[in-house]
Design an enzyme around this catalytic site. Structure first.
Site, short mmCIF file in Angstrom:
data_model
loop_
_atom_site.label_atom_id
_atom_site.label_comp_id
_atom_site.label_asym_id
_atom_site.label_seq_id
_atom_site.Cartn_x
_atom_site.Cartn_y
_atom_site.Cartn_z
N ASN A 72 -7.95 8.21 -0.48
CA ASN A 72 -7.79 9.10 0.37
C ASN A 72 -9.02 9.33 1.25
OD1 ASN A 72 -5.28 9.93 -0.15
ND2 ASN A 72 -5.72 11.34 -1.53
N ASP A 132 -7.29 2.20 8.29
CA ASP A 132 -5.73 2.61 8.01
C ASP A 132 -4.85 1.70 6.98
OD1 ASP A 132 -3.68 4.57 8.37
OD2 ASP A 132 -2.98 3.50 10.01
N ARG A 146 -3.09 0.70 -4.37
CA ARG A 146 -2.35 -0.33 -5.20
C ARG A 146 -3.26 -1.08 -6.05
NH1 ARG A 146 0.95 0.14 -0.67
NH2 ARG A 146 -0.21 -1.53 0.39
N ASP A 196 -2.07 10.17 4.48
CA ASP A 196 -2.08 9.07 5.14
C ASP A 196 -1.10 9.27 6.47
OD1 ASP A 196 -2.48 6.56 6.53
OD2 ASP A 196 -1.47 5.45 5.10
N HIS A 197 0.14 9.54 6.43
CA HIS A 197 0.91 9.56 7.59
C HIS A 197 0.48 10.76 8.36
CE1 HIS A 197 2.91 6.05 6.20
NE2 HIS A 197 3.47 6.52 5.32
#
Length: 384
Positions: free
Chosen positions: A32, A85, A93, A106-107
């Site tokens: 983040n 991004d 992950r 994120d989105h």
């Protein structure tokens, strides 16, 4: 989280590049934080260009141009933001720290970045005889915004996020154009690209063409495939298109303000007006993302549209240019604070306070899974 990326540029060029870049980051670095850093770079570009080109006339003939070094900085930072991004998810992950909050963060920031990105690009051509009018840029901004929300509308209905091709192509192209502008100067964009077809026309045609010929057809095709496979989440047409209600009403109200404005507010303060529209749009998009993640119904209307509606009514009655300017600046600040508050509220609220029933259960399950994972890690540590 289910996403599909079929863009050749992304698959064969950018993803291998991001897989290499992510190895540079230490494993303790939060994904983040990478996401937020990329967003701050986009905002910084917006503010930097606002300083050197406040009214979008810097690239016009006869005006003082933006220094060449600024274009280089903006180009490098834009590509860095694009890289961050693309890397944040891989970092999540890689460190086994993927969370629904990370997806929303994120989105959600991507939806807000749309306005900063488009407005910064506008300074390449700007206003004037060789540029694009502020109203045309306003319409192009809406083309970009609706292209963005189409992907999340797909996920809201199909459960799969189909990543649009236009994003990767535009980010790489614009980063390159920034650097080229520093080398050849903005005067190079005055010349015709082909016959009497100017570069500003190419800029406009690329945005509209990408939306109408690539993004929209692919979205409708993915929706139709889900319909044929009986995997749509909503059988009613009304429920399927509910996410578009708030953005469409926002477009109607903001356009009405422009057309009814006694002082031609868009001509006087285009940058602030774009920011107001983009922030309100980002808030509606974030609400859609939360609903698609928690399998709840998207709100029909966003309450932020209420003060905008009131202001449009007041402007229609008639106000002085000074009062209208105060209304615009106040509304933009209110939208920004409200959007930040919404993001903080989603992150910090407890399972049984402000969320809807399904969202309560969604968050509660996440907390149970988190506690289970922590206990297992502690058991393994004790065993070692």
């Amino acid at each position: 989280y289910s996403a599909v990326d079929t863009n050749p540029l992304s698959l064969y060029v950018m993803h291998p590049f991001w897989n290499t870049v992510v190895k540079v980051f230490p494993t303790w670095l939060a994904p983040n934080l990478i996401t937020f850093s990329g967003f701050l770079l986009v905002v910084f570009n917006f503010l930097l260009m606002a300083y050197f080109d406040p009214d979008f006339y810097a690239s016009a003939p006869g005006h003082k141009h933006v220094p060449d070094w600024v274009w280089i900085v903006v180009g490098i930072l834009n590509f860095m933001a694009y890289t961050l991004d693309g890397v944040d998810g891989k970092q999540a992950r890689r460190t086994n720290s993927s969370t629904p909050l990370g997806e929303l963060f994120d989105h959600g920031l991507d939806s807000w970045s749309c306005v900063y990105f488009v407005v910064t690009v506008y300074s390449i051509f700007g206003r004037g005889s060789s540029g694009v009018s502020v109203f045309v840029l306003y319409l192009l901004l809406w083309v970009v915004l609706f292209s963005f929300i189409l992907s999340h509308w797909e996920k809201y209905n199909t459960g799969i996020l189909f990543l649009p091709w236009g994003y990767d192509i535009s980010q790489v192209t614009i980063s390159f154009v920034y650097i080229v502008t520093a080398v050849v100067g903005v005067e190079a964009w005055y010349e015709p690209f082909l016959f009497n077809f100017l570069y500003r026309d190419l800029f406009t045609a690329m945005i509209i063409g990408c939306a109408l010929c690539v993004t929209l057809p692919m979205s409708l095709l993915n929706f139709f495939r889900s319909y044929k496979n009986n995997t749509l989440k909503y059988n009613s047409v009304y429920e399927a298109v509910v996410p578009f209600f708030s953005p469409c009403l926002l477009f109607i109200l903001s356009t009405a303000w422009i057309l009814l404005s006694p002082s031609d507010i868009l001509e006087l303060h285009p940058r602030v007006f774009y920011l107001m529209v983009g922030t309100a749009f980002a808030n509606s998009t974030c609400q859609l993302i939360v609903c698609q993640m928690s399998s709840t119904r998207c709100p029909t209307l966003n309450w932020l549209l209420l003060p905008l509606f009131v202001i449009v009514m007041v402007v229609n009655v008639g106000v002085t240019p000074y009062v209208e300017r105060i209304l615009l600046f106040t509304l933009t600040a209110a939208f920004t604070l409200a959007h930040i508050h919404y993001g903080v509220q989603v992150k910090t609220r407890t399972p049984f306070t402000h969320a809807k029933p399904n969202q309560n259960m969604f968050i509660f399950k996440l907390q149970r899974q988190y506690i289970f994972v922590v206990k297992r890690v502690e058991e393994k540590n004790i065993g070692l």
